[in-house]
Design an enzyme around this catalytic site. Structure first.
Site, short mmCIF file in Angstrom:
data_model
loop_
_atom_site.label_atom_id
_atom_site.label_comp_id
_atom_site.label_asym_id
_atom_site.label_seq_id
_atom_site.Cartn_x
_atom_site.Cartn_y
_atom_site.Cartn_z
N LYS A 111 0.85 -1.21 0.00
CA LYS A 111 0.00 0.00 0.00
C LYS A 111 0.88 1.25 0.00
CE LYS A 111 -4.58 -1.14 1.05
NZ LYS A 111 -4.91 -2.46 1.39
N LYS A 193 -3.67 -12.81 -8.56
CA LYS A 193 -4.53 -13.55 -7.64
C LYS A 193 -6.00 -13.15 -7.79
CE LYS A 193 -4.88 -12.76 -3.13
NZ LYS A 193 -4.78 -12.78 -1.67
N LYS A 196 -10.66 -9.93 -3.69
CA LYS A 196 -11.84 -9.12 -3.41
C LYS A 196 -11.64 -7.69 -3.90
CE LYS A 196 -13.06 -11.29 0.98
NZ LYS A 196 -12.76 -11.17 2.41
P1 AMP Z 1 -9.11 -12.10 2.04
O1 AMP Z 1 -9.99 -12.29 0.87
O2 AMP Z 1 -7.81 -11.46 1.69
O3 AMP Z 1 -9.79 -11.50 3.22
O4 AMP Z 1 -8.68 -13.57 2.52
C1 AMP Z 1 -9.49 -14.47 3.24
C2 AMP Z 1 -8.85 -15.86 3.22
O5 AMP Z 1 -8.92 -16.40 1.90
C3 AMP Z 1 -7.37 -15.88 3.60
O6 AMP Z 1 -7.07 -17.08 4.28
C4 AMP Z 1 -6.68 -15.83 2.26
O7 AMP Z 1 -5.40 -16.34 2.30
C5 AMP Z 1 -7.62 -16.68 1.39
N1 AMP Z 1 -7.56 -16.24 -0.01
C6 AMP Z 1 -7.84 -14.99 -0.49
N2 AMP Z 1 -7.69 -14.94 -1.83
C7 AMP Z 1 -7.32 -16.19 -2.21
C8 AMP Z 1 -7.02 -16.78 -3.49
N3 AMP Z 1 -7.08 -16.10 -4.62
N4 AMP Z 1 -6.66 -18.10 -3.50
C9 AMP Z 1 -6.61 -18.82 -2.35
N5 AMP Z 1 -6.86 -18.32 -1.14
C10 AMP Z 1 -7.22 -17.02 -1.05
#
Ligand code: AMP
Ligand code: TRP
Length: 327
Positions: A111, A193, A196
């Site tokens: 960031k 990746k 969100k």
């Molecule tokens: P976040 O969406 O960053 O809040 O992540 C929530 C959980 O989902 C965390 O354990 C992340 O490591 C996992 N996660 C988020 N994006 C991915 C992705 N593209 N592939 C696999 N795991 C993910």
């Protein structure tokens, strides 16, 4: 029984990457471990978030966890903000963290590198709060996606530092990531990746996407011109990603899928992935909507709040004694 804890931030919509990288693991582990899963809403306010959006995504998140198969009889599900000890230990862990360590955390560093405006103090110290989340419950394991591993490593350092200074207090936890599916990529840019925050609706399959729309997204996923279905992340990231998605949703090994598509083209392969994703969403969403109407979310959170507070309160009392707050 070994203990496990994890949390998800209630920001944005949950997508297939979250399901495969995080939720699917939780479901698998709920029979083997004593599990706590919480909604990391204190972490959600490290960036600006609208009240209505926060409330909605919190409810949605719990609904999706339950619909995915997380069983509240086996797992304690709760809201982080319902347990004051997270904030209490969070401050102690902030004071136990060095600026240099926090500066090295990639989420924050990214960031800063992007020169984003109004980065909050909370975003900087959030890994210390995350350490508190984990250490409060004496967790042995923390299932997270690869991007969160660094924070669990920091948690280990903080636990050891505290134990060295004040005597044995915390269990030093270990991160665990799935062998397959720890990083699901965007369908439209398979070197990035699925995320969100990444504004890429074509590349991201939200768990509440209309199933036919999701089917189309898979059919138009970016691949390559090699023309062979095989697992080669370097040269065929799009195909490797679709293989990972199919393998994890279907429970079939990548090796087996590759064998089945020997000599066949991408079109047929994509159709199978699209169909499996579509059926997965149809089943998940039917469960989700019935849970949301049942009032179950509120009951489960009330139950979780009581249990989590009992454990966390004991721990924070012990920590206060060790530090010298209790006179
Ligand atoms: P976040 O969406 O960053 O809040 O992540 C929530 C959980 O989902 C965390 O354990 C992340 O490591 C996992 N996660 C988020 N994006 C991915 C992705 N593209 N592939 C696999 N795991 C993910
Ligand atoms: N930081 C994690 C994320 O962004 C969420 C989280 C907060 C968490 N506290 C945690 C994950 C404790 C595991 C354990 O995804």
């Amino acid at each position: 029984m070994k203990k496990m804890i994890s949390g998800i931030k209630p920001t944005g919509k949950l997508h297939l990457g979250n399901y495969i990288g995080a939720i699917q693991q939780f479901i698998k582990f709920q029979d083997e471990y004593s599990m706590m899963i919480f909604i990391a809403n204190l972490h959600a306010i490290t960036i600006k978030i609208d009240k209505k959006e926060l409330k909605e995504s919190t409810k949605q998140l719990i609904g999706l966890y339950l619909a995915s198969g997380l069983d509240p009889e086996k797992v304690t599900l709760f809201l982080q903000s319902d347990v004051p000890a997270h904030t209490q230990l969070g401050w102690i862990m902030t004071c136990n963290s060095h600026i240099g360590e926090l500066n090295r955390m990639t989420q924050y560093k990214d960031k800063v590198a992007k020169k984003e405006e109004n980065i909050t103090g909370g975003l900087f110290t959030y890994p210390s709060l995350m350490a508190a989340d984990i250490l409060l419950y004496d967790a042995d394991y923390v299932p997270v996606g690869i991007d969160q591993k660094q924070h669990v490593e920091l948690t280990r350092d903080l636990a050891e530092r505290f134990n060295n200074q004040y005597g044995e207090t915390f269990v030093v936890p270990q991160p665990i990531s799935p062998k397959v599916g720890a990083k699901i990529m965007s369908l439209s840019e398979p070197t990035k990746k699925m995320s969100k925050s990444y504004k890429d609706s074509k590349g991201t399959i939200d768990l509440l996407d209309e199933p036919n729309a999701a089917y189309k997204k898979v059919m138009s996923a970016v691949t390559d011109s090699v023309g062979i279905v095989r697992f080669d992340i370097e040269n065929q990231p799009g195909i490797a990603n679709l293989l990972t998605i199919l393998s994890t949703l279907k429970g079939e090994s990548i090796e087996n899928i590759v064998k089945r598509y020997d000599g066949k083209g991408y079109a047929e392969f994509k159709k199978e992935v699209a169909e499996v994703v579509k059926q997965f969403l149809i089943t998940l969403q039917a469960k989700y909507f019935s849970i949301m109407e049942s009032g179950k979310v509120e009951t489960v959170l009330e139950q979780g709040k009581t249990i989590a507070n009992q454990i966390a309160y004991k721990k924070i009392a012990k920590v206060y004694k060790k530090i010298g707050f209790t006179i």
